[in-house]
Design a protein around this motif. Structure first.
Motif, mmCIF file in Angstrom:
data_model
loop_
_atom_site.group_PDB
_atom_site.id
_atom_site.type_symbol
_atom_site.label_atom_id
_atom_site.label_comp_id
_atom_site.label_asym_id
_atom_site.label_seq_id
_atom_site.Cartn_x
_atom_site.Cartn_y
_atom_site.Cartn_z
ATOM 1 N N PRO A 46 0.816 -1.224 0.000
ATOM 2 C CA PRO A 46 0.000 0.000 0.000
ATOM 3 C C PRO A 46 0.844 1.266 0.000
ATOM 4 O O PRO A 46 0.463 2.281 -0.576
ATOM 5 C CB PRO A 46 -0.811 -0.136 1.294
ATOM 6 N N ARG A 47 2.024 1.189 0.613
ATOM 7 C CA ARG A 47 2.920 2.350 0.637
ATOM 8 C C ARG A 47 3.316 2.756 -0.774
ATOM 9 O O ARG A 47 3.346 3.940 -1.115
ATOM 10 C CB ARG A 47 4.159 2.020 1.465
ATOM 11 N N SER A 62 14.970 -8.588 -8.324
ATOM 12 C CA SER A 62 13.970 -8.933 -7.309
ATOM 13 C C SER A 62 12.578 -8.984 -7.925
ATOM 14 O O SER A 62 12.271 -8.231 -8.855
ATOM 15 C CB SER A 62 13.980 -7.920 -6.161
ATOM 16 N N ALA A 63 11.749 -9.844 -7.361
ATOM 17 C CA ALA A 63 10.357 -9.967 -7.804
ATOM 18 C C ALA A 63 9.499 -10.286 -6.584
ATOM 19 O O ALA A 63 9.979 -10.873 -5.611
ATOM 20 C CB ALA A 63 10.218 -11.057 -8.858
ATOM 21 N N PRO A 64 8.227 -9.894 -6.626
ATOM 22 C CA PRO A 64 7.351 -10.119 -5.479
ATOM 23 C C PRO A 64 6.881 -11.562 -5.376
ATOM 24 O O PRO A 64 6.738 -12.260 -6.386
ATOM 25 C CB PRO A 64 6.162 -9.190 -5.763
ATOM 26 N N ASP A 67 -4.104 -15.276 -1.094
ATOM 27 C CA ASP A 67 -5.164 -14.281 -1.248
ATOM 28 C C ASP A 67 -4.739 -13.085 -2.093
ATOM 29 O O ASP A 67 -5.484 -12.110 -2.229
ATOM 30 C CB ASP A 67 -5.647 -13.789 0.121
ATOM 31 N N GLY A 68 -3.554 -13.152 -2.685
ATOM 32 C CA GLY A 68 -3.106 -12.100 -3.573
ATOM 33 C C GLY A 68 -2.347 -10.971 -2.906
ATOM 34 O O GLY A 68 -1.856 -10.063 -3.589
ATOM 35 N N THR A 69 -2.223 -11.000 -1.591
ATOM 36 C CA THR A 69 -1.477 -9.956 -0.897
ATOM 37 C C THR A 69 0.015 -10.281 -0.917
ATOM 38 O O THR A 69 0.426 -11.426 -1.102
ATOM 39 C CB THR A 69 -1.946 -9.790 0.558
ATOM 40 N N LEU A 70 0.821 -9.253 -0.711
ATOM 41 C CA LEU A 70 2.266 -9.408 -0.773
ATOM 42 C C LEU A 70 2.799 -10.173 0.427
ATOM 43 O O LEU A 70 2.478 -9.844 1.573
ATOM 44 C CB LEU A 70 2.926 -8.027 -0.847
ATOM 45 N N ALA A 129 4.404 -18.735 -5.037
ATOM 46 C CA ALA A 129 3.106 -18.052 -4.939
ATOM 47 C C ALA A 129 2.054 -18.948 -4.303
ATOM 48 O O ALA A 129 1.873 -20.102 -4.710
ATOM 49 C CB ALA A 129 2.639 -17.614 -6.328
ATOM 50 N N GLY A 130 1.385 -18.411 -3.293
ATOM 51 C CA GLY A 130 0.336 -19.154 -2.602
ATOM 52 C C GLY A 130 0.835 -20.174 -1.604
ATOM 53 O O GLY A 130 0.036 -20.825 -0.930
ATOM 54 N N GLN A 131 2.172 -20.318 -1.475
ATOM 55 C CA GLN A 131 2.741 -21.305 -0.564
ATOM 56 C C GLN A 131 3.325 -20.666 0.681
ATOM 57 O O GLN A 131 3.768 -21.369 1.585
ATOM 58 C CB GLN A 131 3.851 -22.095 -1.280
ATOM 59 N N VAL A 132 3.368 -19.336 0.731
ATOM 60 C CA VAL A 132 4.027 -18.645 1.847
ATOM 61 C C VAL A 132 3.020 -17.837 2.659
ATOM 62 O O VAL A 132 1.899 -17.618 2.258
ATOM 63 C CB VAL A 132 5.140 -17.720 1.329
#
Length: 242
Positions: A163-164, A200-202, A207-210, A239-242
């Motif tokens: 959000p920042r 770097s990559a996100p 749920d789609g949040t970082l 993705a989706g595993q953390v």
């Protein structure tokens, strides 16, 4: 004899090889619940699973008996207490390390460079996991090190997809964060340390949040755009595993 379904149900279309059809169908009723659903009526459950209402009713009775589903006073169905208990068991046994480290090791094996997983920690950035490059010349960040929250490719990604970063309009780096969000990763040389390059990559939660940022670092003279692809492949694995 039971009627043949006019439309193949989702469970029948994706049946488990060697599995039990009734179990497959019951599981699709559980999977029909989506984020934001508090309760669903029989008609909607039947539509989402493409099951006959009569078939769905029988399966719901078994799921209710197992406390995986609960029937509300208004006739709708909600997930039951057993789902919460199983989630608790899963959460207690879940180890982030067992998920992240194998991906980092594979990334290092594929690129020959150092890989790390970073998360925000207050006003700083924490290197949660790290696998070193086999090369003697490399940066020497270790797991547990606290790094700047506003410098380095990992920091930039954490800001851009938080959000920042979305609120950064008007700030000096706003265009940079917009670019990072658009391309889905960030590369730079000397952003935090001179002569050190990073990619770097996100990494996103289910749920789609970082969740965090995956970073590959190397001396500037070993930097190559060819490493972007394996970094992105690694984030997709997480993705989706953390």
């Amino acid at each position: 004899m039971p009627r043949k379904a006019r439309t193949e149900s989702i469970a029948d279309a994706h049946a488990a090889p060697g599995g039990a059809a009734a179990v497959d169908r019951a599981l699709t009723l559980l999977s029909a619940f989506r984020s934001g659903d508090s309760a669903l009526g029989l008609v909607e459950l039947a539509q989402r699973t493409q099951l006959y209402k009569s078939t769905a009713l029988r399966l719901l009775a078994s799921l209710e008996h197992a406390r995986l589903i609960q029937k509300l006073d208004d006739g709708r169905y909600a997930l039951g207490a057993e789902v919460a208990r199983l989630h608790g068991v899963y959460a207690a046994s879940f180890s982030l390390e067992q998920v992240v480290l194998p991906v980092l090791r594979d990334l290092v094996a594929a690129t020959g460079e150092s890989a790390a997983y970073h998360v925000r920690q207050g006003e700083a950035r924490l290197c949660l996991y790290r696998v070193d490059s086999p090369h003697p010349i490399r940066d020497h960040i270790r797991a547990g090190d606290v790094l700047p929250a506003d410098r380095g490719t990992g920091a930039r990604v954490l800001i851009a997809f938080s959000p920042r970063g979305i609120r950064a309009e008007g700030q000096k780096d706003h265009k940079l964060y917009v670019k990072i969000r658009e391309q889905g990763y960030y590369t730079a040389i000397g952003d935090r340390l001179a002569e050190v390059a990073g990619i770097s990559a996100p990494v996103f939660k289910a749920d789609g949040t970082l969740a965090g940022a995956l970073t590959l670092t190397m001396p500037a003279n070993r930097y190559t755009e060819g490493h972007v692809k394996p970094v992105l492949e690694a984030t997709r694995r997480l993705a989706g595993q953390v």
